[in-house]
Design an enzyme around this catalytic site. Structure first.
Site, PDB file in Angstrom:
ATOM      1  N   HIS A  93       0.732  -1.349   0.030  1.00  0.00           N
ATOM      2  CA  HIS A  93      -0.069  -0.079   0.122  1.00  0.00           C
ATOM      3  C   HIS A  93       0.920   1.137   0.164  1.00  0.00           C
ATOM      4  O   HIS A  93       1.897   1.347   0.714  1.00  0.00           O
ATOM      5  CB  HIS A  93      -1.041  -0.071   1.018  1.00  0.00           C
ATOM      6  CG  HIS A  93      -0.275  -0.226   2.474  1.00  0.00           C
ATOM      7  ND1 HIS A  93       0.064  -1.547   2.912  1.00  0.00           N
ATOM      8  CD2 HIS A  93      -0.014   0.454   3.483  1.00  0.00           C
ATOM      9  CE1 HIS A  93       0.419  -1.532   4.140  1.00  0.00           C
ATOM     10  NE2 HIS A  93       0.649  -0.312   4.530  1.00  0.00           N
ATOM     11  N   HIS A  95       1.091   5.047   0.912  1.00  0.00           N
ATOM     12  CA  HIS A  95       0.347   6.223   1.654  1.00  0.00           C
ATOM     13  C   HIS A  95       0.328   7.441   0.784  1.00  0.00           C
ATOM     14  O   HIS A  95       1.674   7.907   0.554  1.00  0.00           O
ATOM     15  CB  HIS A  95       1.035   6.439   2.992  1.00  0.00           C
ATOM     16  CG  HIS A  95       0.924   5.534   3.837  1.00  0.00           C
ATOM     17  ND1 HIS A  95       0.130   5.370   5.180  1.00  0.00           N
ATOM     18  CD2 HIS A  95       1.772   3.937   4.290  1.00  0.00           C
ATOM     19  CE1 HIS A  95       0.136   4.234   5.689  1.00  0.00           C
ATOM     20  NE2 HIS A  95       1.219   3.527   5.234  1.00  0.00           N
TER      21      HIS A  95
HETATM   22  P1  AMP Z   1       1.728   0.220   7.347  1.00  0.00           P
HETATM   23  O1  AMP Z   1       1.651  -1.334   6.996  1.00  0.00           O
HETATM   24  O2  AMP Z   1       2.811   0.524   8.561  1.00  0.00           O
HETATM   25  O3  AMP Z   1       2.217   1.015   6.252  1.00  0.00           O
HETATM   26  O4  AMP Z   1       0.427   0.808   7.955  1.00  0.00           O
HETATM   27  C1  AMP Z   1      -0.762   0.233   7.715  1.00  0.00           C
HETATM   28  C2  AMP Z   1      -1.753   1.471   7.568  1.00  0.00           C
HETATM   29  O5  AMP Z   1      -3.046   0.754   7.096  1.00  0.00           O
HETATM   30  C3  AMP Z   1      -2.210   2.224   8.897  1.00  0.00           C
HETATM   31  O6  AMP Z   1      -1.541   3.679   8.641  1.00  0.00           O
HETATM   32  C4  AMP Z   1      -3.239   1.730   9.314  1.00  0.00           C
HETATM   33  O7  AMP Z   1      -4.190   2.958   9.744  1.00  0.00           O
HETATM   34  C5  AMP Z   1      -4.026   1.633   7.750  1.00  0.00           C
HETATM   35  N1  AMP Z   1      -5.207   0.579   8.077  1.00  0.00           N
HETATM   36  C6  AMP Z   1      -5.255  -0.644   8.735  1.00  0.00           C
HETATM   37  N2  AMP Z   1      -6.490  -1.010   8.609  1.00  0.00           N
HETATM   38  C7  AMP Z   1      -7.227  -0.168   8.101  1.00  0.00           C
HETATM   39  C8  AMP Z   1      -8.483  -0.292   7.660  1.00  0.00           C
HETATM   40  N3  AMP Z   1      -9.478  -1.307   8.023  1.00  0.00           N
HETATM   41  N4  AMP Z   1      -8.957   0.805   7.006  1.00  0.00           N
HETATM   42  C9  AMP Z   1      -8.172   1.827   6.700  1.00  0.00           C
HETATM   43  N5  AMP Z   1      -6.989   1.823   6.868  1.00  0.00           N
HETATM   44  C10 AMP Z   1      -6.328   0.946   7.361  1.00  0.00           C
END
Ligand code: AMP
Length: 132
Positions: A93, A95
């Site tokens: 993903h 950001h």
């Molecule tokens: P990272 O894997 O460290 O890049 O972080 C994962 C990101 O996914 C974090 O910023 C979370 O807030 C986001 N995240 C996790 N679950 C959800 C969800 N159900 N809906 C939206 N964002 C999510």
């Protein structure tokens, strides 16, 4: 087992959806650093961004570019910061974070809180600017 992002893409878990095409899906991060903080995900379930095949990787960047343009039009900011962390969810993903200063993309700082109505309004504002 499917990742949480695959379950979001499949509609099994709700999200504040922004856009999708046949290969990519974008939705608001539920723990945003800034209003409009968006995640862009390939539908293909791969953990690490540099394990993506070249076509998917370049497609992800081009899809993110379109989303960044829409976010910038919807949310007043200097520019859209781009980060790939991936320590929490093992599904690639990107950001996209509206930013005005370096501190706006500090992932160590406390996240913002919004009500469901506020998230919905933000998503709608961005959706109205998306041109795929
Ligand atoms: P990272 O894997 O460290 O890049 O972080 C994962 C990101 O996914 C974090 O910023 C979370 O807030 C986001 N995240 C996790 N679950 C959800 C969800 N159900 N809906 C939206 N964002 C999510």
């Amino acid at each position: 087992m499917a990742t949480i992002f695959t379950r979001i893409i499949n509609g099994e878990i709700p999200c504040y959806k922004i856009a999708e095409d046949d290969r990519f899906f974008a939705f608001l991060d539920i723990n945003p650093l800034m209003e409009g903080h968006t995640l862009v995900v390939p539908k293909q379930e791969v953990d690490y961004i540099f394990d993506l095949d070249d076509e998917t990787l370049s497609g992800l960047i081009l899809f993110s570019k379109k989303l960044a343009k829409a976010i910038r039009e919807a949310i007043p900011c200097n520019r859209i910061g781009v980060a790939v962390i991936g320590l929490e969810v093992p599904h690639v993903h990107v950001h996209l974070v509206p930013m005005n200063s370096m501190g706006d993309v500090n992932f160590a700082r406390p996240k913002l809180k919004f009500t469901p109505e506020e998230f919905s309004k933000t998503a709608e504002k961005i959706r109205s600017k998306v041109r795929l």
